[in-house]
Design a protein around this motif. Structure first.
Motif, PDB file in Angstrom:
ATOM      1  N   GLN A   8      -9.015   7.191   3.050  1.00 26.56           N
ATOM      2  CA  GLN A   8      -9.139   7.635   4.301  1.00 26.56           C
ATOM      3  C   GLN A   8     -10.176   8.752   4.010  1.00 26.56           C
ATOM      4  N   ASP A   9     -11.388   8.666   4.897  1.00 28.79           N
ATOM      5  CA  ASP A   9     -12.461   9.638   4.403  1.00 28.79           C
ATOM      6  C   ASP A   9     -12.804   9.997   3.195  1.00 28.79           C
ATOM      7  N   GLY A  10     -12.816   9.031   2.389  1.00 27.62           N
ATOM      8  CA  GLY A  10     -13.106   9.201   0.697  1.00 27.62           C
ATOM      9  C   GLY A  10     -12.047   9.789   0.088  1.00 27.62           C
ATOM     10  N   LYS A  11     -11.087   9.890   0.645  1.00 29.04           N
ATOM     11  CA  LYS A  11      -9.852  10.461  -0.315  1.00 29.04           C
ATOM     12  C   LYS A  11      -8.609   9.403  -0.351  1.00 29.04           C
ATOM     13  N   TRP A  12      -7.794   9.648  -1.354  1.00 21.85           N
ATOM     14  CA  TRP A  12      -6.700   8.947  -1.158  1.00 21.85           C
ATOM     15  C   TRP A  12      -5.699   9.549  -0.343  1.00 21.85           C
ATOM     16  N   LEU A  13      -4.646   8.630   0.316  1.00 17.76           N
ATOM     17  CA  LEU A  13      -3.816   9.152   1.366  1.00 17.76           C
ATOM     18  C   LEU A  13      -2.953  10.369   0.821  1.00 17.76           C
ATOM     19  N   GLN A  14      -2.493  11.201   1.532  1.00 16.66           N
ATOM     20  CA  GLN A  14      -1.443  12.320   1.338  1.00 16.66           C
ATOM     21  C   GLN A  14      -0.229  11.941   1.908  1.00 16.66           C
ATOM     22  N   LYS A  15       0.931  12.602   1.664  1.00 15.98           N
ATOM     23  CA  LYS A  15       2.058  12.375   2.272  1.00 15.98           C
ATOM     24  C   LYS A  15       2.032  12.593   3.889  1.00 15.98           C
ATOM     25  N   LYS A  16       1.426  13.305   4.336  1.00 17.20           N
ATOM     26  CA  LYS A  16       1.347  13.626   5.839  1.00 17.20           C
ATOM     27  C   LYS A  16       0.376  12.621   6.568  1.00 17.20           C
ATOM     28  N   ASN A  17      -0.329  11.526   5.815  1.00 17.36           N
ATOM     29  CA  ASN A  17      -1.165  10.425   6.660  1.00 17.36           C
ATOM     30  C   ASN A  17      -0.757   9.095   6.085  1.00 17.36           C
ATOM     31  N   ARG A  18       0.296   8.965   5.083  1.00 16.43           N
ATOM     32  CA  ARG A  18       0.614   7.813   4.368  1.00 16.43           C
ATOM     33  C   ARG A  18       1.501   7.005   5.373  1.00 16.43           C
ATOM     34  N   GLY A  19       1.136   5.715   5.607  1.00 15.59           N
ATOM     35  CA  GLY A  19       2.143   4.834   6.328  1.00 15.59           C
ATOM     36  C   GLY A  19       3.351   4.489   5.429  1.00 15.59           C
ATOM     37  N   ASP A  27      -1.758   7.799 -11.079  1.00 13.15           N
ATOM     38  CA  ASP A  27      -3.070   8.469 -11.144  1.00 13.15           C
ATOM     39  C   ASP A  27      -3.405   9.267  -9.767  1.00 13.15           C
ATOM     40  N   GLY A  28      -2.470   8.979  -9.005  1.00  9.16           N
ATOM     41  CA  GLY A  28      -2.565   9.539  -7.457  1.00  9.16           C
ATOM     42  C   GLY A  28      -3.340   8.763  -6.379  1.00  9.16           C
ATOM     43  N   SER A  29      -3.695   7.617  -6.997  1.00  9.50           N
ATOM     44  CA  SER A  29      -4.331   6.586  -5.891  1.00  9.50           C
ATOM     45  C   SER A  29      -3.402   6.018  -5.044  1.00  9.50           C
ATOM     46  N   THR A  30      -3.723   5.614  -3.856  1.00  9.71           N
ATOM     47  CA  THR A  30      -2.549   5.084  -2.815  1.00  9.71           C
ATOM     48  C   THR A  30      -3.206   3.605  -2.693  1.00  9.71           C
ATOM     49  N   TYR A  31      -1.872   2.666  -2.368  1.00 10.93           N
ATOM     50  CA  TYR A  31      -2.418   1.147  -2.304  1.00 10.93           C
ATOM     51  C   TYR A  31      -1.288   0.722  -1.729  1.00 10.93           C
ATOM     52  N   VAL A  32      -1.373  -0.524  -1.254  1.00 11.94           N
ATOM     53  CA  VAL A  32      -0.479  -1.419  -0.540  1.00 11.94           C
ATOM     54  C   VAL A  32      -0.074  -2.519  -1.357  1.00 11.94           C
ATOM     55  N   SER A  33       1.029  -2.951  -1.722  1.00 12.05           N
ATOM     56  CA  SER A  33       1.045  -4.261  -2.428  1.00 12.05           C
ATOM     57  C   SER A  33       1.517  -5.385  -1.192  1.00 12.05           C
ATOM     58  N   ILE A  34       0.269  -6.193  -1.308  1.00 11.39           N
ATOM     59  CA  ILE A  34       0.391  -7.445  -0.362  1.00 11.39           C
ATOM     60  C   ILE A  34       1.443  -8.581  -1.178  1.00 11.39           C
ATOM     61  N   ASP A  35       2.483  -8.607  -0.467  1.00 15.12           N
ATOM     62  CA  ASP A  35       3.416  -9.862  -1.243  1.00 15.12           C
ATOM     63  C   ASP A  35       3.791 -11.106  -0.038  1.00 15.12           C
TER      64      ASP A  35
END
Length: 85
Positions: A8-19, A27-35
């Motif tokens: 979001q806005d060029g940055k990995w998501l933080q705890k405050k804005n992560r769903g 490595d700090g990257s944020t992702y969703v596993s689509i299963d």
């Protein structure tokens, strides 16, 4: 199963804005596993604002069919503990 990176806005998501469906990589990257086919809770901002969301994957045949956005902050949802909303 595939991995979709989320920024979001060029940055990995933080705890405050992560769903609740977002995972943080070593490595700090944020992702969703689509299963499977379903709706995913990806971003949870605590205030109204304009943002740029970037979803990226190396999976060639992934298709996204629906996006849903809430245009106002719902305090009970934003402040609820993970798993309670």
């Amino acid at each position: 199963k595939c991995k979709v990176l989320v920024q979001q806005d060029g940055k990995w998501l933080q705890k405050k804005n992560r769903g609740r469906d977002v995972t943080v990589g070593k490595d700090g990257s944020t992702y969703v596993s689509i299963d499977r086919f379903r709706m995913f809770n990806i971003i949870k901002n605590n205030q109204f604002g304009e943002h740029a969301v970037r979803l990226s994957t190396e999976t060639a045949d992934l298709r996204l069919f629906c996006f849903s956005f809430v245009s106002s902050v719902i305090p009970d949802v934003v402040n609820a503990p993970i798993g309670m909303n």
